[in-house]
Every structure is written in structure tokens, then in C-alpha cells.
Write a protein that holds these residues in place. Structure first.
Motif, PDB file in Angstrom:
ATOM      1  N   GLN A   1      13.398  -9.307   1.954  1.00 16.90           N
ATOM      2  CA  GLN A   1      11.741  -9.584   1.842  1.00 16.90           C
ATOM      3  C   GLN A   1      11.564 -10.703   0.948  1.00 16.90           C
ATOM      4  N   GLU A   2      10.822 -11.447   1.290  1.00 15.38           N
ATOM      5  CA  GLU A   2      10.297 -12.647   0.421  1.00 15.38           C
ATOM      6  C   GLU A   2       9.752 -12.245  -1.002  1.00 15.38           C
ATOM      7  N   GLN A   3       9.884 -12.863  -2.209  1.00 20.41           N
ATOM      8  CA  GLN A   3       9.238 -12.345  -3.565  1.00 20.41           C
ATOM      9  C   GLN A   3       7.829 -13.014  -3.236  1.00 20.41           C
ATOM     10  N   GLY A   4       6.899 -12.055  -3.603  1.00 21.10           N
ATOM     11  CA  GLY A   4       5.399 -12.310  -3.702  1.00 21.10           C
ATOM     12  C   GLY A   4       4.855 -11.398  -4.627  1.00 21.10           C
ATOM     13  N   PRO A   5       3.556 -11.273  -4.140  1.00 21.83           N
ATOM     14  CA  PRO A   5       2.617 -10.507  -5.140  1.00 21.83           C
ATOM     15  C   PRO A   5       3.048  -8.753  -4.744  1.00 21.83           C
ATOM     16  N   THR A   6       3.164  -7.778  -5.943  1.00 22.59           N
ATOM     17  CA  THR A   6       3.375  -6.543  -5.524  1.00 22.59           C
ATOM     18  C   THR A   6       2.233  -5.779  -4.864  1.00 22.59           C
ATOM     19  N   PHE A   7       2.562  -4.677  -4.325  1.00 22.02           N
ATOM     20  CA  PHE A   7       2.061  -3.919  -3.307  1.00 22.02           C
ATOM     21  C   PHE A   7       0.461  -3.623  -4.052  1.00 22.02           C
ATOM     22  N   GLU A   8       0.513  -3.320  -5.446  1.00 24.98           N
ATOM     23  CA  GLU A   8      -0.770  -3.019  -6.209  1.00 24.98           C
ATOM     24  C   GLU A   8      -1.427  -4.160  -6.101  1.00 24.98           C
ATOM     25  N   GLU A   9      -1.055  -5.670  -6.275  1.00 21.99           N
ATOM     26  CA  GLU A   9      -1.781  -6.719  -6.585  1.00 21.99           C
ATOM     27  C   GLU A   9      -2.496  -7.098  -5.092  1.00 21.99           C
ATOM     28  N   LEU A  10      -1.825  -6.790  -3.925  1.00 20.62           N
ATOM     29  CA  LEU A  10      -2.518  -7.076  -2.647  1.00 20.62           C
ATOM     30  C   LEU A  10      -3.343  -6.042  -2.445  1.00 20.62           C
ATOM     31  N   LEU A  11      -3.286  -4.812  -2.777  1.00 22.99           N
ATOM     32  CA  LEU A  11      -4.121  -3.546  -2.424  1.00 22.99           C
ATOM     33  C   LEU A  11      -5.476  -3.920  -3.298  1.00 22.99           C
ATOM     34  N   ALA A  12      -5.353  -4.711  -4.502  1.00 28.00           N
ATOM     35  CA  ALA A  12      -6.637  -4.997  -5.391  1.00 28.00           C
ATOM     36  C   ALA A  12      -7.336  -6.076  -4.797  1.00 28.00           C
ATOM     37  N   SER A  13      -6.572  -7.051  -4.031  1.00 32.92           N
ATOM     38  CA  SER A  13      -7.337  -7.995  -3.417  1.00 32.92           C
ATOM     39  C   SER A  13      -7.553  -8.032  -2.109  1.00 32.92           C
ATOM     40  N   ALA A  14      -7.243  -6.819  -1.431  1.00 29.75           N
ATOM     41  CA  ALA A  14      -7.328  -6.473  -0.035  1.00 29.75           C
ATOM     42  C   ALA A  14      -8.729  -6.718   0.586  1.00 29.75           C
ATOM     43  N   ASP A  15      -8.820  -7.321   1.852  1.00 28.31           N
ATOM     44  CA  ASP A  15     -10.172  -7.794   2.465  1.00 28.31           C
ATOM     45  C   ASP A  15     -10.190  -6.300   3.395  1.00 28.31           C
ATOM     46  N   VAL A  16     -11.436  -5.772   3.211  1.00 27.10           N
ATOM     47  CA  VAL A  16     -11.644  -4.623   4.091  1.00 27.10           C
ATOM     48  C   VAL A  16     -12.205  -5.050   5.309  1.00 27.10           C
TER      49      VAL A  16
END
Length: 174
Positions: free
Chosen positions: A61-76
Motif C-alpha cells: 500500500q502506498e504511504q499516506g495518512p494513518t487511519f486515525e488521521e483519515l478518520l479524524a478528517s472523514a466526510d460523513v
């Protein structure tokens, strides 16, 4: 009363009707079987839903934001759109099970905890509770996270789609 020929016709008609009923039941079960939920896969005839990425089940998988960062900026709102891939089998109303268990309140719920749904034992290896991290791993590759599950969905390959979906599901019971 009845003569022998009339009795034979009545018994024959009854046996013929029973045979037609049994064959019809067998044919209907063969054609429309949906299985018993997320259980024994060899007796489950589900639907495979094609997703972007084909049969690629992981790998580099490509390096990118962590899951926690993605969840914090997630779009409902985007998560609600991703849920469209799930609604063929899952419902959002509490207690309204479909082919899969209802997903209202799934974040934080005990794994296998949807009332009235017959789960398989294969989900026990995912964990005890549907944490965002457990949901992320399961949604990425259901058969990899819980071998033997009858969930025929291939998984959500995009990290952002999974984070948005989890945020959407978590927002439902606020």
C-alpha cells in the motif's frame, strides 16, 4: 362408498400433488437461496459485488495518512454515498436485519451482537468489539479478516472510503 378405482385416483392425486410441492420447494431453494447470514460459506449462494480494483486483496500500500488521521478528517456525506454499496444486504434501522446484520450502532457494538441475526463463528477472530480499527480491517478484506464468512463483498480498497463509511455509521446513533 368408493370403489377401488376412485380410491386409487384420490391417493394418486394426493401423491402427485405432494411430489410437485416437494420439487417446487427444492427448485425454489436452489434458485433463490440466500444462506443463513454470515455463516457456512459452502451452503451460501450470495452475490458478488464487483468493486474497483478487481481481485487485488492487499499487497503493497502506498504511504499516506494513518487511519486515525483519515478518520479524524472523514466526510460523513461521502460515507453515506459509500454505504450505497452495502445497502443491498445491510439496513440502518436498529433490529432490521437483511441478508446481513443491521448496521445502526455498529461502531462500538460487540462483534456478533446484532439482535436476531445468526452469525458464524468466523467473526470471533476479528475481535470482541467493532472498533473503527476492526471495522477498517474487515471492510478492507472481509474474507481475509474473517476466513469462512459468507459475506461475499470483496471489500473497500480505498482507505478514505472505509474511513468515510465508518464515520457515517458512527454518526447514526448520535
Amino acid at each position: 362408498m368408493f370403489d377401488t378405482m376412485t380410491s386409487t385416483k384420490i391417493i394418486g392425486a394426493f401423491c402427485g400433488a405432494l411430489l410437485v410441492f416437494m420439487l417446487g420447494k427444492w427448485a425454489a431453494e436452489s434458485l433463490y437461496s440466500m444462506g443463513g447470514g454470515h455463516g457456512d460459506e459452502e451452503h451460501h449462494a450470495g452475490y458478488v459485488i464487483e468493486v474497483e480494483g478487481g481481485d487485488d486483496h492487499g499487497g503493497e500500500q502506498e504511504q499516506g495518512p494513518t487511519f486515525e488521521e483519515l478518520l479524524a478528517s472523514a466526510d460523513v456525506g461521502k460515507g453515506a454515498k459509500v454505504f450505497a454499496k452495502c445497502k443491498a444486504c445491510h439496513k440502518l434501522e436498529q433490529g432490521a436485519n437483511g441478508t446481513g446484520p443491521y448496521l445502526y450502532g455498529v461502531v462500538g457494538r460487540a462483534i456478533g451482537g446484532a439482535e436476531g441475526f445468526n452469525y458464524s463463528g468466523s467473526l470471533n477472530q476479528v475481535g470482541d468489539t467493532w472498533t473503527p480499527e476492526h471495522l477498517d480491517a474487515f471492510l478492507a478484506n472481509p474474507k481475509g479478516a474473517a476466513p469462512g464468512t459468507s459475506m461475499s463483498f470483496g471489500g473497500l480498497k480505498k482507505d478514505t472510503d472505509r474511513a468515510n463509511l465508518i464515520a457515517y455509521l458512527d454518526s447514526l446513533d448520535d
